[in-house]
Design an enzyme around this catalytic site. Structure first.
Site, short mmCIF file in Angstrom:
data_model
loop_
_atom_site.label_atom_id
_atom_site.label_comp_id
_atom_site.label_asym_id
_atom_site.label_seq_id
_atom_site.Cartn_x
_atom_site.Cartn_y
_atom_site.Cartn_z
N HIS A 154 -6.59 -5.30 -13.47
CA HIS A 154 -5.85 -4.10 -13.07
C HIS A 154 -4.92 -4.36 -11.91
O HIS A 154 -4.98 -5.41 -11.26
CB HIS A 154 -6.83 -2.96 -12.74
N CYS A 170 -13.77 -6.94 -10.37
CA CYS A 170 -12.58 -6.89 -11.22
C CYS A 170 -11.55 -7.93 -10.81
O CYS A 170 -11.62 -8.53 -9.74
CB CYS A 170 -11.96 -5.50 -11.16
#
Length: 194
Positions: A154, A170
């Site tokens: 992301h 992440c």
């Protein structure tokens, strides 16, 4: 291919004599035009690099300890991006598939994230997507065997984190870079994280 063989093949590339089409060169962002000065080291700018020719075209390979994401765009050629990865105890490793893609995603911290950082409690019911959202402009959701891993590739509101192990697991990218990658990979893309 095991991790050691992959890393050794990447380590040898900067010193290899490459044909002109595989020479390292700055990339241009799809939505933003020529590369600009991001608040990251220039080694983390999108760059076309030579890689082993047997890596599957279209796949994504992330080398966490080097803070690089490779999107294999042709046999022996990849776009390399700088990334931020999970803190040592939160680093994701393994194979996954991009099962979902979202523009301006919402964000809901996991119970474990709230336990580690009580400031996240105010977002327990979620945070709408937008420029202040920690998932940034785009998110690609990684699944294994049909199950959400809770790991995303992301964007970020903290571009200075690129090149560091700081996330809750992440893979973070500069928003311009994640938009470029998002536009280039379909649902079903295979991802390997070393």
């Amino acid at each position: 291919m095991d991790r050691r063989a992959f890393l050794l093949s990447l380590a040898a590339l900067p010193f290899a004599s490459l044909p002109a089409f595989a020479a390292t060169e700055p990339a241009q962002s799809v939505e933003t035009g020529p590369a600009k000065r991001w608040p990251i080291g220039s080694q983390y700018y999108p760059t076309k690099v030579a890689v082993k020719p047997d890596l599957p075209v279209g796949s994504i390979i992330i080398v966490s300890d080097k803070f690089f994401l490779y999107h294999i765009i042709a046999p022996g050629v990849a776009m390399r991006y700088g990334v931020a990865v999970g803190k040592a105890e939160l680093t994701f490793r393994g194979k996954a598939t991009v099962a979902r893609k979202v523009k301006w995603p919402s964000w809901t911290p996991t119970p474990e994230m709230i336990e580690r950082n009580r400031a996240y409690k105010k977002y327990a019911d979620g945070m709408k997507g937008g420029p202040e959202n920690p998932l940034g402009a785009r998110a690609m959701y990684l699944y294994q065997n049909g199950h959400d891993t809770a790991i995303r590739i992301h964007g970020t509101t903290e571009p200075r984190s690129i090149g560091h192990a700081v996330s809750n697991g992440c893979i973070r990218m500069v928003n311009d870079h994640v938009i470029e990658l998002f536009n280039s990979v379909p649902v079903g893309t295979q991802v390997t994280v070393y």
